[in-house]
Design a protein around this motif. Structure first.
Motif, short mmCIF file in Angstrom:
data_model
loop_
_atom_site.label_atom_id
_atom_site.label_comp_id
_atom_site.label_asym_id
_atom_site.label_seq_id
_atom_site.Cartn_x
_atom_site.Cartn_y
_atom_site.Cartn_z
N ARG A 172 36.09 42.85 -58.35
CA ARG A 172 35.96 41.52 -58.45
C ARG A 172 37.22 41.00 -58.10
NH1 ARG A 172 33.32 40.37 -62.43
NH2 ARG A 172 31.40 40.03 -61.43
N PRO A 173 38.40 41.01 -58.68
CA PRO A 173 39.76 40.42 -58.43
C PRO A 173 40.13 40.78 -56.79
CG PRO A 173 39.78 41.53 -60.49
CD PRO A 173 38.27 42.16 -59.79
N TYR A 174 39.89 41.77 -56.42
CA TYR A 174 40.11 42.23 -55.01
C TYR A 174 39.58 41.09 -54.19
CZ TYR A 174 42.39 46.50 -57.12
OH TYR A 174 43.23 47.25 -57.82
N TYR A 175 38.00 40.93 -54.35
CA TYR A 175 37.45 40.27 -53.51
C TYR A 175 37.92 38.88 -53.73
CZ TYR A 175 33.53 37.39 -51.93
OH TYR A 175 32.66 36.36 -50.91
N GLN A 176 38.14 38.11 -54.60
CA GLN A 176 38.69 36.89 -54.90
C GLN A 176 39.91 36.74 -54.57
OE1 GLN A 176 37.68 36.37 -59.09
NE2 GLN A 176 35.73 35.58 -58.75
N ALA A 177 40.64 37.72 -54.28
CA ALA A 177 41.86 37.51 -53.67
C ALA A 177 42.07 37.55 -52.13
CB ALA A 177 43.13 38.63 -54.29
N LEU A 178 40.88 37.89 -51.24
CA LEU A 178 40.99 37.96 -49.98
C LEU A 178 41.15 36.39 -49.44
CD1 LEU A 178 37.90 40.34 -49.44
CD2 LEU A 178 40.16 40.74 -49.19
N PRO A 179 41.54 36.41 -48.33
CA PRO A 179 41.73 35.14 -47.70
C PRO A 179 40.44 34.45 -47.52
CG PRO A 179 43.05 36.91 -46.57
CD PRO A 179 42.09 37.47 -47.37
N ASP A 180 40.38 33.29 -47.44
CA ASP A 180 39.20 32.24 -47.47
C ASP A 180 38.33 32.75 -46.01
OD1 ASP A 180 39.62 31.04 -49.72
OD2 ASP A 180 40.42 29.32 -48.77
N SER A 181 39.20 33.06 -45.05
CA SER A 181 38.44 33.17 -43.80
C SER A 181 37.74 34.69 -43.86
CB SER A 181 39.55 33.46 -42.51
OG SER A 181 40.44 34.22 -43.05
N ALA A 190 39.00 50.33 -54.53
CA ALA A 190 40.37 49.63 -55.05
C ALA A 190 41.46 50.23 -54.33
CB ALA A 190 40.30 49.78 -56.35
N GLN A 191 41.59 51.55 -54.26
CA GLN A 191 42.56 52.35 -53.82
C GLN A 191 43.02 51.77 -52.34
OE1 GLN A 191 43.00 56.42 -54.60
NE2 GLN A 191 44.08 57.02 -52.85
N PHE A 192 41.78 51.80 -51.51
CA PHE A 192 42.04 51.46 -50.10
C PHE A 192 42.43 49.94 -49.98
CE2 PHE A 192 40.05 49.69 -46.13
CZ PHE A 192 40.79 50.62 -45.18
N VAL A 193 41.70 48.94 -50.85
CA VAL A 193 41.92 47.45 -50.45
C VAL A 193 43.41 47.44 -50.87
CG1 VAL A 193 41.32 45.47 -51.32
CG2 VAL A 193 39.67 46.95 -50.99
N LYS A 194 44.06 48.07 -51.88
CA LYS A 194 45.49 47.80 -52.32
C LYS A 194 46.36 48.15 -51.23
CE LYS A 194 45.52 49.75 -56.41
NZ LYS A 194 45.80 50.41 -57.53
N GLY A 195 45.96 49.43 -50.54
CA GLY A 195 46.75 49.92 -49.44
C GLY A 195 46.60 49.24 -48.02
N HIS A 196 45.58 48.68 -47.88
CA HIS A 196 45.28 48.06 -46.48
C HIS A 196 44.59 46.69 -46.62
CE1 HIS A 196 45.11 52.69 -46.59
NE2 HIS A 196 45.67 52.41 -45.24
N PRO A 197 45.42 45.90 -47.44
CA PRO A 197 44.57 44.27 -47.74
C PRO A 197 44.33 43.57 -46.50
CG PRO A 197 47.03 44.36 -47.90
CD PRO A 197 46.71 45.84 -47.88
N HIS A 198 44.90 43.96 -45.22
CA HIS A 198 44.52 43.03 -44.19
C HIS A 198 43.71 43.87 -43.20
CE1 HIS A 198 47.68 40.42 -45.38
NE2 HIS A 198 48.39 41.31 -45.53
N SER A 199 42.96 45.02 -43.46
CA SER A 199 42.32 45.73 -42.73
C SER A 199 40.81 45.30 -42.65
CB SER A 199 41.92 47.34 -43.54
OG SER A 199 41.06 48.07 -42.86
N LEU A 244 28.73 39.36 -49.92
CA LEU A 244 29.23 39.60 -51.23
C LEU A 244 29.69 38.67 -52.22
CD1 LEU A 244 31.98 42.39 -49.73
CD2 LEU A 244 29.85 43.00 -50.82
N ALA A 245 29.33 37.59 -51.86
CA ALA A 245 29.50 36.23 -52.82
C ALA A 245 28.90 36.35 -54.16
CB ALA A 245 29.37 35.06 -52.29
N ALA A 255 38.42 46.57 -42.43
CA ALA A 255 37.24 47.61 -43.12
C ALA A 255 37.33 47.26 -44.52
CB ALA A 255 37.72 49.04 -42.97
N VAL A 256 38.01 46.26 -45.34
CA VAL A 256 38.17 45.82 -46.52
C VAL A 256 36.79 45.60 -47.08
CG1 VAL A 256 38.96 44.01 -47.93
CG2 VAL A 256 40.34 45.25 -46.69
N LEU A 257 36.11 44.77 -46.11
CA LEU A 257 34.55 44.03 -46.61
C LEU A 257 33.69 45.43 -47.00
CD1 LEU A 257 34.22 40.82 -45.00
CD2 LEU A 257 34.68 41.13 -47.25
N PHE A 258 33.96 46.40 -45.89
CA PHE A 258 32.97 47.40 -45.90
C PHE A 258 33.55 48.41 -47.06
CE2 PHE A 258 32.80 52.14 -44.62
CZ PHE A 258 31.58 52.48 -44.73
N ALA A 259 34.61 48.52 -47.63
CA ALA A 259 35.03 49.49 -48.61
C ALA A 259 34.40 48.64 -49.94
CB ALA A 259 36.39 49.51 -48.73
#
Length: 275
Positions: free
Chosen positions: A242-251, A212-221, A261-262, A223-227
């Motif tokens: 779950r909220p971090y995954y669902q907030a990712l862009p559709d692409s 969560a800490q990494f995704v918040k700091g690097h939402p466009h990385s 991860l769905a 490496a997000v899916l790996f994290a």
């Protein structure tokens, strides 16, 4: 004569439609794009055995293998989907290294020095869990032509520092319990025993905090899916992430690794939970 002319026109139209249909059927299937990679891993003191490259996912699928030649393992091939893959090698029947590597990359060079500690600020001495715990930052110098590798490394350092914090918390709780035992203080013994057990049971939450800490700091990385995947499938991790995954862009969510991860974070599970 007029009837014959109409018949000939219709026959021509049908022939044309038939020709288009046959041409469509003969159109070659789209070619799946593949991306080349080259990985060279040298392990100091390794006398042989084998190295393997795995595809990430619920079940690690072997993609490539390499034997030790001239002191190093060399992996060369192609991947169909950009992302973080895992490379590990075995020396003398012991796992010597495990690398999380972003592919594709024209060149990845890793020098593994088993038993060393390149980051003593993060990796504490023995007594805080298995000394081998941690990512390649513990004992490996890694260079990659893929710029995404820097993002992967940044996440791994975040995870490892929180991972180490878990062992520090457990050690601190046990030290207080030992002091209570020495003093013969039964209420304090029970108190710290319960606290230690609660911390040990929350290991998956520590891992989820790192993600969560990494995704918040690097939402466009990239490496997000790996994290998100790295945190595991424990209920505490799913609930937090779950909220971090669902907030990712559709692409991102509809990408190859995003779809993996769905089932863990997606709408289907959310609907089931709400019922």
């Amino acid at each position: 004569m007029k009837t014959r002319r109409l018949f000939e026109q219709r026959a021509g139209w049908l022939a044309g439609l038939l020709g288009l249909s046959m041409a469509a059927c003969q159109t070659p299937a789209p070619v799946v794009k593949e991306y080349p990679y080259l990985i060279k891993m040298r392990v100091k003191g390794c006398q042989g055995k084998v190295g393997k490259l795995f595809s990430p996912g619920p079940e690690l699928a072997p993609l490539d293998s390499a034997k030790l030649e001239q002191g190093q393992f060399v992996f060369r091939g192609k991947v169909a989907h950009p992302g973080v893959y895992n490379v590990y090698c075995v020396c003398e029947n012991k796992v010597a290294s495990s690398l999380d590597v972003y592919l594709p990359a024209d060149s990845v060079v890793a020098v593994v020095m088993p038993g060393t500690n390149l980051r003593p600020d993060i990796y504490q001495p023995k007594g805080l869990g298995p000394i081998g715990i941690g990512s390649y930052h513990l004992d490996t110098q890694l260079f990659s032509t893929a710029p995404q590798q820097r993002e992967v490394g940044r996440y791994l350092l975040t995870r490892d520092s929180i991972w180490n914090g878990y062992f520090l918390d457990v050690k601190r709780m046990k030290a207080k319990m030992d002091a209570a035992i020495g003093a013969g203080n039964k209420p304090e013994i029970d108190r710290w025993a319960d606290s230690t057990r609660r911390v040990e049971e929350k290991f998956s939450d520590y891992m989820a905090r790192a993600s969560a800490q990494f995704v918040k700091g690097h939402p466009h990385s990239e490496a997000v899916l790996f994290a998100l995947r790295d945190a595991g499938d424990a209920p505490a991790a799913r609930q937090r992430l779950r909220p971090y995954y669902q907030a990712l862009p559709d692409s991102v969510r509809t990408s190859y690794f995003g779809q993996q991860l769905a089932k863990r974070f997606g709408a289907l599970e959310t609907a089931g939970t709400a019922q």
